[in-house]
Design an enzyme around this catalytic site. Structure first.
Site, PDB file in Angstrom:
ATOM      1  N   LYS A  53       7.106 -12.412   2.554  1.00  0.00           N
ATOM      2  CA  LYS A  53       7.642 -13.219   3.652  1.00  0.00           C
ATOM      3  C   LYS A  53       6.939 -12.772   4.926  1.00  0.00           C
ATOM      4  O   LYS A  53       7.238 -11.736   5.503  1.00  0.00           O
ATOM      5  CB  LYS A  53       9.156 -13.014   3.768  1.00  0.00           C
ATOM      6  CG  LYS A  53       9.923 -14.245   4.315  1.00  0.00           C
ATOM      7  CD  LYS A  53       9.555 -14.655   5.737  1.00  0.00           C
ATOM      8  CE  LYS A  53      10.253 -13.788   6.743  1.00  0.00           C
ATOM      9  NZ  LYS A  53       9.955 -14.240   8.160  1.00  0.00           N
ATOM     10  N   GLU A 104       8.963   0.773   7.648  1.00  0.00           N
ATOM     11  CA  GLU A 104       8.048   1.280   8.680  1.00  0.00           C
ATOM     12  C   GLU A 104       8.433   0.559   9.951  1.00  0.00           C
ATOM     13  O   GLU A 104       8.212  -0.639  10.091  1.00  0.00           O
ATOM     14  CB  GLU A 104       6.592   1.017   8.286  1.00  0.00           C
ATOM     15  CG  GLU A 104       5.600   1.856   9.082  1.00  0.00           C
ATOM     16  CD  GLU A 104       5.144   1.171  10.349  1.00  0.00           C
ATOM     17  OE1 GLU A 104       5.658   1.557  11.440  1.00  0.00           O
ATOM     18  OE2 GLU A 104       4.308   0.285  10.271  1.00  0.00           O
ATOM     19  N   CYS A 132       2.400  -0.313  16.509  1.00  0.00           N
ATOM     20  CA  CYS A 132       3.571   0.553  16.358  1.00  0.00           C
ATOM     21  C   CYS A 132       3.226   2.016  16.590  1.00  0.00           C
ATOM     22  O   CYS A 132       4.055   2.798  17.055  1.00  0.00           O
ATOM     23  CB  CYS A 132       4.202   0.350  14.987  1.00  0.00           C
ATOM     24  SG  CYS A 132       3.087   0.682  13.607  1.00  0.00           S
ATOM     25  N   GLU A 136      10.895   1.094  22.741  1.00  0.00           N
ATOM     26  CA  GLU A 136       9.581   0.551  22.419  1.00  0.00           C
ATOM     27  C   GLU A 136       9.353  -0.765  23.156  1.00  0.00           C
ATOM     28  O   GLU A 136      10.121  -1.709  23.014  1.00  0.00           O
ATOM     29  CB  GLU A 136       9.463   0.324  20.911  1.00  0.00           C
ATOM     30  CG  GLU A 136       8.080  -0.138  20.482  1.00  0.00           C
ATOM     31  CD  GLU A 136       7.976  -0.301  18.976  1.00  0.00           C
ATOM     32  OE1 GLU A 136       6.948   0.122  18.418  1.00  0.00           O
ATOM     33  OE2 GLU A 136       8.909  -0.848  18.370  1.00  0.00           O
TER      34      GLU A 136
END
Length: 509
Positions: A197, A272, A305, A403
């Site tokens: 997906k 992750e 990331c 973040e």
């Protein structure tokens, strides 16, 4: 209802925008809550736009519970045959996929740049070759997988890796095809069937991957693709009782929802997630190298990331480091990612740019100082955000703790020789994905590195990634590790067979 064409042309490349389920292209229709997909080419769809200029690229088939269920059923049905396929044959097919990626590398690079805005030169020279390498690596690793038999009081222990079953793989938009290959390749090598997906903001190369797997000869149902929104397509996939593994790369809030759904079926998850990584610059570091490493954090418009977005500099060299850093930032070319001269392209979506800008505006309101950047690039417009550096930020402030996922860095200092304070600042968030050290003294770097909470620590380098190494994060940055045998450990059920030294005589009388 007007029909939607099943293909679109992006950068001269023809792309089928329907799902890929059980070896067949499948469109969707509304409503669709059954377990059987509708094979017509009618809506619903969602429109995929280019972050470069907002141009509509393609109408994408929008999946829901019906498509999710059909894909899992296809994967479940294909699983016994794929799991029983000899490793040599599975490896051969994965090498064929890698060959297909290489053959279409230019197409894949052009489409992915149009779709997610990352640099075309990077896609050509680094990303697409890496995608092919990922498939080849896990194909070869499969053939080397094993554990030496060992003895327990004369009994023989034999460890084996049994494929777990259908795996749902959910991937992000910042490096769509490469991050998909990090999951698809080891899952297929391990003997799992998969349902991929992709992120709805950059789904196109995943659809091309479906074509490549088909051309490589993968049996129907081994690789499936369901497109759509997380709440409509992703949620029923991760909650399906026939799924045996879920691997997700994305945000912490979404991971919590995925974990909750998978937990109901006791399905192991690999996550992750986000990062807020530090770059620690020690006073004896090569400051030119340190400045290069810092500027590298603007790669992919900050949508990485692993990016070391918190620069922590030992006080005596703060000004010398900052001068070098600003000199390099001034030379960065921001613009169209298809231009070879461009260093920083656009961010992915107007909503994301607004999110990035919100972080910066709130930081400034809280007292942060803008050293460079600080807002949208008005000369370029659209989704282009200026490479930004903020100082005078508190350790507990939002801009340091959360973040941003954009081209926004902060700079803090720590007293000379105070390794404890450097470590405290570096570890002072809920994340633990990566950390980077710029240092001259190897022993000091080793001492500090050993105390950092991170899945990966780079010393005087950045983004050196070997597939044989474990990759993942601590704390809120994730669960589990990808790479090497760690990937096989996740996608398999490990079995130990213990055989007694006696008991065979009766069968040989």
């Amino acid at each position: 209802m007007a029909q939607v064409p099943p293909t679109a042309t992006v950068e001269g490349v023809s792309i089928d925008t329907r799902h890929w389920i059980d070896g067949t292209r499948v469109a969707t229709s509304t409503p669709n809550t059954s377990s059987t997909p509708n094979t017509s080419s009618t809506p619903p769809t969602f429109t995929d736009h280019s972050p470069i200029d907002g141009t509509p690229l393609a109408p994408i088939a929008r999946g829901g519970p019906g498509e999710a269920r059909a894909a899992v059923v296809a994967a479940r049905t294909a699983f016994p045959g794929w799991a029983a396929t000899p490793p040599v044959e599975r490896a051969r097919l994965l090498h064929a996929v890698a060959d297909g990626v290489d053959a279409r590398a230019e197409d894949l690079a052009a489409v992915e740049t149009a779709d997610n805005g990352a640099l075309l030169r990077s896609h050509r020279r680094g990303v697409m070759p890496r995608v092919a390498h990922n498939f080849r690596y896990f194909a070869d690793r499969l053939l080397a997988l094993g554990h030496e038999d060992f003895d327990t009081r004369g009994h023989t222990n034999h460890v084996s890796w049994d494929p777990a079953g259908p795996a749902v793989l959910i991937t992000p938009w910042n490096a769509p095809l490469m991050l998909a290959s990090w999951k698809v390749a080891p899952a297929l090598a391990a003997g799992c069937t998969v349902v991929l997906k992709p992120a709805e903001w950059a789904p196109l190369t995943a659809s091309l991957l479906a074509d490549i797997t088909h051309e490589a000869g993968l049996p129907p149902g081994v690789f499936n693709l369901v497109q759509g929104y997380g709440e409509e397509a992703g949620a029923p996939l991760v909650a399906d009782p026939d799924v045996r593994r879920v691997s997700f790369t994305g945000s912490v809030p979404t991971a919590r929802r995925v974990a909750g759904a998978a937990a109901a079926n006791l399905v192991p998850c690999s996550f992750e997630l986000g990062g807020k990584s530090p770059l620690v610059v020690l006073a004896d570091a090569d400051l030119d190298l340190a400045a290069d490493l810092a500027v590298e954090q603007y790669d992919n418009a900050g949508q990485v990331c692993l990016a070391a977005t918190r620069i922590l500099v030992e006080e005596p060299v703060r000004d010398a480091f900052l001068g070098r850093f600003l000199d390099r930032v001034a030379k960065l070319a921001q613009g169209d990612p298809r231009d070879e001269a461009t260093d920083v392209g656009p961010n992915i979506h107007p909503r994301h740019v607004e999110r990035v800008d919100g972080f910066v505006r709130r930081a400034v309101e809280a007292g942060a100082k803008v050293v460079t950047g600080g807002g949208r690039n008005t000369a370029l417009g659209g989704n282009h955000y200026l490479p930004t550096l903020l100082t005078d930020v508190a350790q507990d402030s939002e801009i340091v703790q959360e973040e941003v996922f954009g081209p926004v860095l902060t700079l803090q200092t720590f007293p000379e020789g105070d390794d404890d304070e450097a470590v405290r600042l570096a570890n002072g968030t809920r994340f633990g994905l990566a950390a980077t050290l710029a240092a001259g003294d190897r022993d000091r770097a080793a001492r500090i590195g050993a105390r950092l909470v991170a899945g990966t620590v780079w010393v005087n380098c950045f983004f050196v990634r070997d597939l044989s190494a474990p990759f993942g994060g601590a704390r809120s940055s994730g669960i589990g590790r990808e790479g090497g045998d760690w990937s096989f450990d996740f996608y398999c059920d490990l079995k130990n067979t213990v055989t007694a030294p006696k008991g065979w005589e009766a069968h040989h009388e």
